[in-house]
Design a protein around this motif. Structure first.
Motif, PDB file in Angstrom:
ATOM      1  N   GLY A   1       0.825  -1.198   0.000  1.00  0.00           N
ATOM      2  CA  GLY A   1       0.000   0.000   0.000  1.00  0.00           C
ATOM      3  C   GLY A   1       0.860   1.249   0.000  1.00  0.00           C
ATOM      4  N   VAL A   2       0.272   2.341  -0.488  1.00  0.00           N
ATOM      5  CA  VAL A   2       0.961   3.629  -0.547  1.00  0.00           C
ATOM      6  C   VAL A   2       0.004   4.701  -0.049  1.00  0.00           C
ATOM      7  N   TYR A   3       0.517   5.630   0.768  1.00  0.00           N
ATOM      8  CA  TYR A   3      -0.316   6.725   1.260  1.00  0.00           C
ATOM      9  C   TYR A   3       0.312   8.066   0.912  1.00  0.00           C
ATOM     10  N   GLY A   4      -0.534   9.073   0.745  1.00  0.00           N
ATOM     11  CA  GLY A   4      -0.057  10.405   0.398  1.00  0.00           C
ATOM     12  C   GLY A   4      -0.779  11.485   1.182  1.00  0.00           C
ATOM     13  N   ALA A   5      -0.779  12.697   0.643  1.00  0.00           N
ATOM     14  CA  ALA A   5      -1.347  13.861   1.328  1.00  0.00           C
ATOM     15  C   ALA A   5      -2.567  14.369   0.563  1.00  0.00           C
ATOM     16  N   ILE A   6      -3.500  14.959   1.288  1.00  0.00           N
ATOM     17  CA  ILE A   6      -4.644  15.597   0.639  1.00  0.00           C
ATOM     18  C   ILE A   6      -4.746  17.052   1.098  1.00  0.00           C
ATOM     19  N   GLY A   7      -5.305  17.867   0.227  1.00  0.00           N
ATOM     20  CA  GLY A   7      -5.521  19.278   0.541  1.00  0.00           C
ATOM     21  C   GLY A   7      -6.986  19.564   0.817  1.00  0.00           C
ATOM     22  N   VAL A   8      -7.331  20.850   0.835  1.00  0.00           N
ATOM     23  CA  VAL A   8      -8.679  21.285   1.193  1.00  0.00           C
ATOM     24  C   VAL A   8      -9.234  22.164   0.085  1.00  0.00           C
ATOM     25  N   HIS A   9     -10.478  21.898  -0.289  1.00  0.00           N
ATOM     26  CA  HIS A   9     -11.183  22.754  -1.246  1.00  0.00           C
ATOM     27  C   HIS A   9     -12.512  23.170  -0.631  1.00  0.00           C
ATOM     28  N   TYR A  10     -12.744  24.463  -0.530  1.00  0.00           N
ATOM     29  CA  TYR A  10     -14.005  24.991   0.005  1.00  0.00           C
ATOM     30  C   TYR A  10     -14.957  25.234  -1.162  1.00  0.00           C
ATOM     31  N   TYR A  11     -16.112  24.615  -1.092  1.00  0.00           N
ATOM     32  CA  TYR A  11     -17.049  24.721  -2.209  1.00  0.00           C
ATOM     33  C   TYR A  11     -17.824  26.035  -2.228  1.00  0.00           C
ATOM     34  N   SER A  12     -17.784  26.771  -1.151  1.00  0.00           N
ATOM     35  CA  SER A  12     -18.487  28.053  -1.115  1.00  0.00           C
ATOM     36  C   SER A  12     -17.799  28.984  -0.129  1.00  0.00           C
ATOM     37  N   GLU A  13     -18.072  30.262  -0.269  1.00  0.00           N
ATOM     38  CA  GLU A  13     -17.538  31.232   0.681  1.00  0.00           C
ATOM     39  C   GLU A  13     -18.109  30.992   2.072  1.00  0.00           C
ATOM     40  N   LYS A  14     -19.360  30.548   2.122  1.00  0.00           N
ATOM     41  CA  LYS A  14     -19.987  30.277   3.415  1.00  0.00           C
ATOM     42  C   LYS A  14     -19.264  29.145   4.133  1.00  0.00           C
ATOM     43  N   SER A  15     -18.963  28.077   3.419  1.00  0.00           N
ATOM     44  CA  SER A  15     -18.256  26.965   4.063  1.00  0.00           C
ATOM     45  C   SER A  15     -16.848  27.386   4.478  1.00  0.00           C
ATOM     46  N   LYS A  16     -16.216  28.248   3.690  1.00  0.00           N
ATOM     47  CA  LYS A  16     -14.882  28.717   4.062  1.00  0.00           C
ATOM     48  C   LYS A  16     -14.950  29.588   5.310  1.00  0.00           C
ATOM     49  N   GLU A  17     -15.943  30.455   5.400  1.00  0.00           N
ATOM     50  CA  GLU A  17     -16.105  31.292   6.579  1.00  0.00           C
ATOM     51  C   GLU A  17     -16.338  30.447   7.829  1.00  0.00           C
ATOM     52  N   GLN A  18     -17.127  29.388   7.665  1.00  0.00           N
ATOM     53  CA  GLN A  18     -17.491  28.562   8.814  1.00  0.00           C
ATOM     54  C   GLN A  18     -16.353  27.663   9.280  1.00  0.00           C
ATOM     55  N   TYR A  19     -15.577  27.131   8.332  1.00  0.00           N
ATOM     56  CA  TYR A  19     -14.681  26.043   8.688  1.00  0.00           C
ATOM     57  C   TYR A  19     -13.195  26.319   8.416  1.00  0.00           C
ATOM     58  N   TYR A  20     -12.865  27.532   7.989  1.00  0.00           N
ATOM     59  CA  TYR A  20     -11.461  27.798   7.697  1.00  0.00           C
ATOM     60  C   TYR A  20     -10.587  27.670   8.944  1.00  0.00           C
ATOM     61  N   LYS A  21     -11.125  28.067  10.090  1.00  0.00           N
ATOM     62  CA  LYS A  21     -10.344  27.959  11.330  1.00  0.00           C
ATOM     63  C   LYS A  21     -10.018  26.504  11.654  1.00  0.00           C
ATOM     64  N   LEU A  22     -10.880  25.591  11.236  1.00  0.00           N
ATOM     65  CA  LEU A  22     -10.654  24.173  11.494  1.00  0.00           C
ATOM     66  C   LEU A  22      -9.621  23.567  10.547  1.00  0.00           C
ATOM     67  N   TYR A  23      -9.750  23.897   9.269  1.00  0.00           N
ATOM     68  CA  TYR A  23      -8.947  23.222   8.258  1.00  0.00           C
ATOM     69  C   TYR A  23      -7.870  24.103   7.633  1.00  0.00           C
ATOM     70  N   GLY A  24      -8.127  25.406   7.553  1.00  0.00           N
ATOM     71  CA  GLY A  24      -7.191  26.300   6.897  1.00  0.00           C
ATOM     72  C   GLY A  24      -6.913  25.837   5.479  1.00  0.00           C
ATOM     73  N   ASP A  25      -5.657  25.966   5.071  1.00  0.00           N
ATOM     74  CA  ASP A  25      -5.217  25.426   3.789  1.00  0.00           C
ATOM     75  C   ASP A  25      -4.179  24.327   4.018  1.00  0.00           C
ATOM     76  N   ARG A  26      -4.264  23.682   5.172  1.00  0.00           N
ATOM     77  CA  ARG A  26      -3.261  22.699   5.575  1.00  0.00           C
ATOM     78  C   ARG A  26      -3.444  21.372   4.849  1.00  0.00           C
ATOM     79  N   LEU A  27      -2.318  20.688   4.667  1.00  0.00           N
ATOM     80  CA  LEU A  27      -2.358  19.327   4.159  1.00  0.00           C
ATOM     81  C   LEU A  27      -2.711  18.368   5.282  1.00  0.00           C
ATOM     82  N   THR A  28      -3.492  17.353   4.968  1.00  0.00           N
ATOM     83  CA  THR A  28      -3.620  16.193   5.848  1.00  0.00           C
ATOM     84  C   THR A  28      -2.580  15.200   5.367  1.00  0.00           C
TER      85      THR A  28
END
Length: 312
Positions: A114-141
């Motif tokens: 098996g192989v594992y990698g990294a994922i990023g974050v895409h906000y589908y709306s400005e509302k979701s970004k306003e609500q959840y940016y503090k949680l996820y930011g633009d950080r990689l998992t």
């Protein structure tokens, strides 16, 4: 490589086309398996149209055409998959063009399961970004550095914060290697069934580091994400995670080859979450008991914000 991409579909009519087409960009993707889980929206019709449009897209439902949750839905996808390599993609997420770059080289080695990698974050709306940016930011998992496969399981169990983590969207595994596991996704876990699966998987399989310094897939953030509702506080995260660690504790107790120190740590994590969600009159009795009989269970909890919040 003949890759089977497994995509559970629930309430994702707005996103599933993007997900499917992001997987079809790769010649190595032999099939995209859509398992429609009785969505309340128009997702089923869109899946049928995708299957009609693309030969590599296949659609299934549960035999009773009911809703069975993400765990059972992914299990059905594993049952239907015919490729020699398995990848996962949630219906509201999507792959990036580099998704399988590392896998093309690593899977030439038959010892790589098996192989594992990294994922990023895409906000589908400005509302979701306003609500959840503090949680996820633009950080990689991501896992923070390259590790030997034998260190992946203990790293996730003992040093989860320092080790980092990977998600299903960035995991690629040999289908044949899954035979090492007696069960796949636990169907009675409505949340965190993917985390529980990944922890057990890393115990049984040789998982290798792929692309971890940049995203190979994007997690879609919108108002209807189940895990977003947990992380935002709409659902008590300690309540859901006590079920996760309870399940891992059962597994560790029944798996003779799990190292004793890992079994003890898992049990203590389970106890700390149980204390966090216990009624107040019972909570302090449990704390007193473990202060005397198993102080490290309390110490494990003190490093957990949900445990500390639950004390008062």
């Amino acid at each position: 490589m003949k890759i089977s991409v497994i995509t559970p579909v629930y309430n994702a009519e707005k996103y599933v086309v993007q997900a499917v087409e992001s997987a079809l960009q790769f010649e190595e993707v032999y099939e995209v398996i859509l398992i429609e889980d009785k969505s309340p929206d128009n997702a089923l019709q869109i899946c049928l149209e995708l299957a009609k449009k693309y030969d590599r897209v296949k659609i299934y439902q549960h035999p009773d055409k009911g809703n069975h949750g993400a765990g059972a839905t992914r299990n059905l996808g594993l049952e239907k998959a015919t490729g020699d390599i398995i990848a996962f993609l949630d219906a509201d997420d999507y792959y990036l063009p580099n998704r399988f770059d590392a896998e093309k080289e690593l899977f030439n080695n038959p010892d790589v399961e098996g192989v594992y990698g990294a994922i990023g974050v895409h906000y589908y709306s400005e509302k979701s970004k306003e609500q959840y940016y503090k949680l996820y930011g633009d950080r990689l998992t991501t896992v923070y550095k390259k590790h030997h496969p034998k260190d992946v399981f203990p790293g996730q169990i003992h040093m989860r914060g320092a080790f980092g983590q990977f998600s299903l969207d960035a995991l690629t595994i040999r289908r044949e290697s899954l035979k090492k596991m007696s069960t796949f996704f636990k169907t009675h876990l409505r949340l965190h069934q993917d985390t529980e699966f990944l922890l057990r998987l890393s115990y049984y399989l040789n998982l290798h580091t792929g692309t971890i310094d940049k995203a190979v897939a994007m997690r879609g953030i919108h108002e209807d994400n189940r895990i977003t509702q947990v992380n935002s506080g709409k659902i008590n995260p300690a309540t859901t995670r006590v079920l996760l660690w309870r399940e891992l504790n059962k597994w560790a107790e029944n798996e003779e080859t799990v190292p004793e120190e890992a079994k003890v740590h898992i049990k203590r994590m389970h106890r700390s979450f149980e204390i966090a969600v216990a009624p107040r009159f019972k909570k302090w009795g449990m704390i007193t008991k473990y202060m005397i009989t198993d102080y490290p269970s309390i110490r494990s909890g003190l490093f957990n914000i949900n445990f500390r919040k639950g004390l008062f």
